[in-house]
Enzyme design. Sequence first.
Site, short mmCIF file in Angstrom:
data_model
loop_
_atom_site.label_atom_id
_atom_site.label_comp_id
_atom_site.label_asym_id
_atom_site.label_seq_id
_atom_site.Cartn_x
_atom_site.Cartn_y
_atom_site.Cartn_z
N CYS C 181 0.81 -1.22 0.00
CA CYS C 181 0.00 0.00 0.00
C CYS C 181 0.84 1.27 0.00
O CYS C 181 0.30 2.37 -0.11
CB CYS C 181 -0.92 -0.02 1.20
N HIS C 321 -3.31 7.91 5.65
CA HIS C 321 -3.41 6.58 5.06
C HIS C 321 -4.82 6.06 5.35
O HIS C 321 -5.48 5.51 4.47
CB HIS C 321 -2.32 5.66 5.63
N GLU C 332 -2.12 5.38 13.36
CA GLU C 332 -1.81 6.59 12.60
C GLU C 332 -2.17 7.84 13.42
O GLU C 332 -1.42 8.82 13.45
CB GLU C 332 -2.56 6.59 11.25
N LYS C 353 -9.92 7.51 1.37
CA LYS C 353 -10.30 6.10 1.19
C LYS C 353 -11.76 5.88 1.60
O LYS C 353 -12.37 4.90 1.21
CB LYS C 353 -9.39 5.18 2.02
N HIS C 358 -9.62 1.57 -1.02
CA HIS C 358 -8.16 1.42 -0.91
C HIS C 358 -7.61 0.83 -2.21
O HIS C 358 -7.83 -0.33 -2.52
CB HIS C 358 -7.85 0.51 0.28
N PHE C 417 1.47 -2.90 4.06
CA PHE C 417 1.41 -4.22 4.65
C PHE C 417 2.82 -4.80 4.53
O PHE C 417 3.29 -5.04 3.42
CB PHE C 417 0.51 -5.04 3.73
#
Lengths: 127, 424, 429
Positions: C181, C321, C332, C353, C358, C417
């Site tokens: 990502c 994110h 985050e 998102k 995503h 990830f």
Amino acid sequence: MSQDEIFQKVATTLVDALGVDEDEVTKDATLTGDLGAESIDFLDIVFRLEKNFDIKIPRGDLFPDEKLFSDARFVKNGKMTAEGLAELRQRLPFADIDAFAKNPSVKELSSLYTVETIVKYIEGKIR
Amino acid sequence: MSKSDRRVVITGLGAVTPLGTGAELFWQNLIAGKSGVRTIQSFDPDGIACPIAAEVRDYDAVKFVKQRKTLKLMSRDIQLAMGGAFMAVQDAGIDLDSIDKLKFGVNYGAGLIATEIGEISAAVRATANSAKEVDLKAWGKEGFGHLFPLWMLKYLPNMPACHVSIAYDAQGPNNSITVGEASSTLAIGEAFRVIQRGTAQTFIAGGTDSRIHPLSMVRLALLDRLTKRISPPEAAIRPFDHRRDGTVPGEGTAALFLEEWQAARQRGAKIYGEILGFGSACNPASPSDSLASAIGTALRDAKIQPKDLGHISAVGISGVQEDRDEAIALAEVLGSDVNKVPITAYKSSIGSLSAASGAVELVASLLAMHHGQLPAILNFEKQSADMPKLRLVTSPEECPEKPFVSVSRSYSGQCAALVVGPVS
Amino acid sequence: MHDRRVVITGIGMITPIGHDTKSCWDALKRGQSGIDYITLFEASEFPTKIAGEVKGLSLKSVEDLPGDWKDCGRNIIFAVHAGRQAIKDSGLLDSPGYDPKRCGVYLGAGEGTQDFQHFVHAIAKSLIRGNDEPDFPKFIEEAMHDLNGRMEFEQEPGMSSVHLARLFNAHGPNLSCLTACAASSQAIGEATELIRRGDADAMIAGGTHSMIHPLGITGFNLLTALSTQNQDPKRASRPFDKNRSGFVIAEGSGVIILEEYERAKARGARIYAEVTGYGTTADAFRVTDQHPTGRGAITCMRDALADAGLEPGDIHYINAHGTSTEVNDRVETAAIREVWQEKAKQVPISSTKSMMGHLIAAAGAVELITCLMAMQENVIPPTINYETPDPECDLDYVPNAAREAKLQHVLSNSFGFGGQNVSLVLSRL
């Protein structure tokens, strides 16, 4: 299947899933603290238990959804409330909630899961 | 080179190759002229016109993975990478506790990792209909229960670099370059740049790949890239030779331990060489232009003239068109020095290690410079007439302690070159 | 300040909420969700039946361009579609003295969609032993017969960047990375560094991906990473909301044109913004779990700010994110709190998102373009579906409605990830 046979099979499952030595898998070893399990390992343990015991383990049945622990009714200031403990007792009848209730900090939740907890869960499933 | 650039040296090598596990064993077999190409052992390759490959046969990942349970998350590619990284760190002889982990990076060239067929076959069997087609409704209902829940994590190309970063607590820049056969040269080049600009001080950089898998082999066969000259296997791959007709896939990994020069010097590290220049280019319409441009850029970056080169490690993938394109490019870059600079091609010994090629071949050239001997191109009879004449190494010869170029190119046309030399 | 400054002179995108930058941006300002039921394959019995698909895309959108597109996956078509918008927008190729060797490509690009049906058909046919052991010669025979070699080759993740090099006459450095990502943000960051150093004067950078296919959804579902709130697709992606329950996968591409500032200025290019800061780190902790303190995210935001020569308080907007997973949004938030300290509640943060889903490897690129549009119009796109505050996520997430604000410097986060973290800082000139 005797409790001992179940234990043996659970132990093999954990040896495979967590890459630990057989002698580390004692009844009171905790999965996270002693055997080093992390979040994705719980998915793996469920998968292997299903295969090895030929059972179905619905999601959240053995290891409860994390959501439970971020619910304000059940958790206050990082500790499980009375309502939360009741919920745990109902959801996880195979776990030793009394021991956990002495210091019901969410951080200690992982200590709820010992090898014995898994054995008891399986016992309940296959009886 | 920009003024403020830091210098980057190579202080550790790790390799797992078809010629053995460990950089030194690899070297001994390579200089002895051995070939790693044999009939495929890891699966029954019957049905593929090219049932030969350069497999790694002496590797046991358990020795190199400290956290044993992570092995279940590792496809072959990742398991190989762990060994290469482990040996590179060992070889560097560094106390990792003494370095700044925030300035410790990892960069790997990695490929498209094919899923192990046995891993999804139970789900397929449970959900295929009588026509052997998988019904997606059944797959959704029953297939999931047959699949290892962490299955996807074994096959993501950023996982080699991820596992290496965890094993060595490397918290700096972490990248995974996926540009086919050019991947690891680009990964090492990028790591070089990151240290040059000061964002990191230390790197594990390399590549890993295994295409010895039924699906990967089928893909190569369908594209007609594999040799038909399968007997004897060790004579199959013949870079620049007039009888070349395709490549042989292999598997392996190599890792370089890179350090900023001052830091390496201060700790008294043994230094294999210094990265002097890097270039990359891609003009899909003209592979020879792209190669010449990448090599030319790397030489200019290193401020090195062709006449200063000790040798060139060519791509030499043994393709009819690919080798011709490369010979044209090398002749163009070398100009009047074309008959002076020795050119070797390690794929003749180890096959095409795909995303790992560049890293493994760079290790070979570093060891050649270190030992003062240059391995020969195996299976070479004579250069085909359809290409410019090169000074190819046809039997082992002395390797001067001078800068060399290591070249990589993907089948789709991305080219990369590194210039590496003795530290001055 | 870097000797060679890097600016953005062209943008292009294709996402579940639009086929071009303008339509995507208008949808973002309206707070429109692009999430719906999966139509690309039969997902009605999958745990997750929803995704952000690019609707109404056909090969027609690229068929006027040279090339044989029928064997290319959606990821490549998306990249070409976004790439040509960005190229046209920049006017780069028509500029006098354009040198192909000084222009490269760097994408954070996903692999192409695997030919699932043919692959599993070959496996099914290979199961001739009455158990789950495949017979490899049988598999090989079937696969050799059924698979299309060209189509298989086009699945290599590095192919999109080759197609862009070919179509747009960009023969310089050509790279492709796949750090999950974080990939396209990392590609844009490294492309910026290539120009700063002088390895190129212009770069086509960004990302593309589509994982909306049976194996992609299966893999993420098995990891329980995806939301299974199938009953109301448009409300499933709910970053920072207390009832978030996993990310919603989407597909698409974002491509930008990066150029060395003096050259861009000399040719009179329209300049969207300057890339002033790039930070990249690794958690080096666990394969999927983020470090609980957010250490990698903290360092990477600080590095990006330091690279830009800015203080946290200089940032007027953070594009998070914000995946809508339990852990990411909490970690985050904690990381932003740590870097911004007492100013954390003052900086508007949103996760687009919530609307686009995503886009995995392409996420960072489309989100960076979102930031550029936000700076153009001084409008911050919202985080939609924000209904129930989570005590662990207590910052200003620009809930549910776009907001006007003067934007001088903005920061965009992407965390992969596998532990790769990237932060980029954009500044108005």
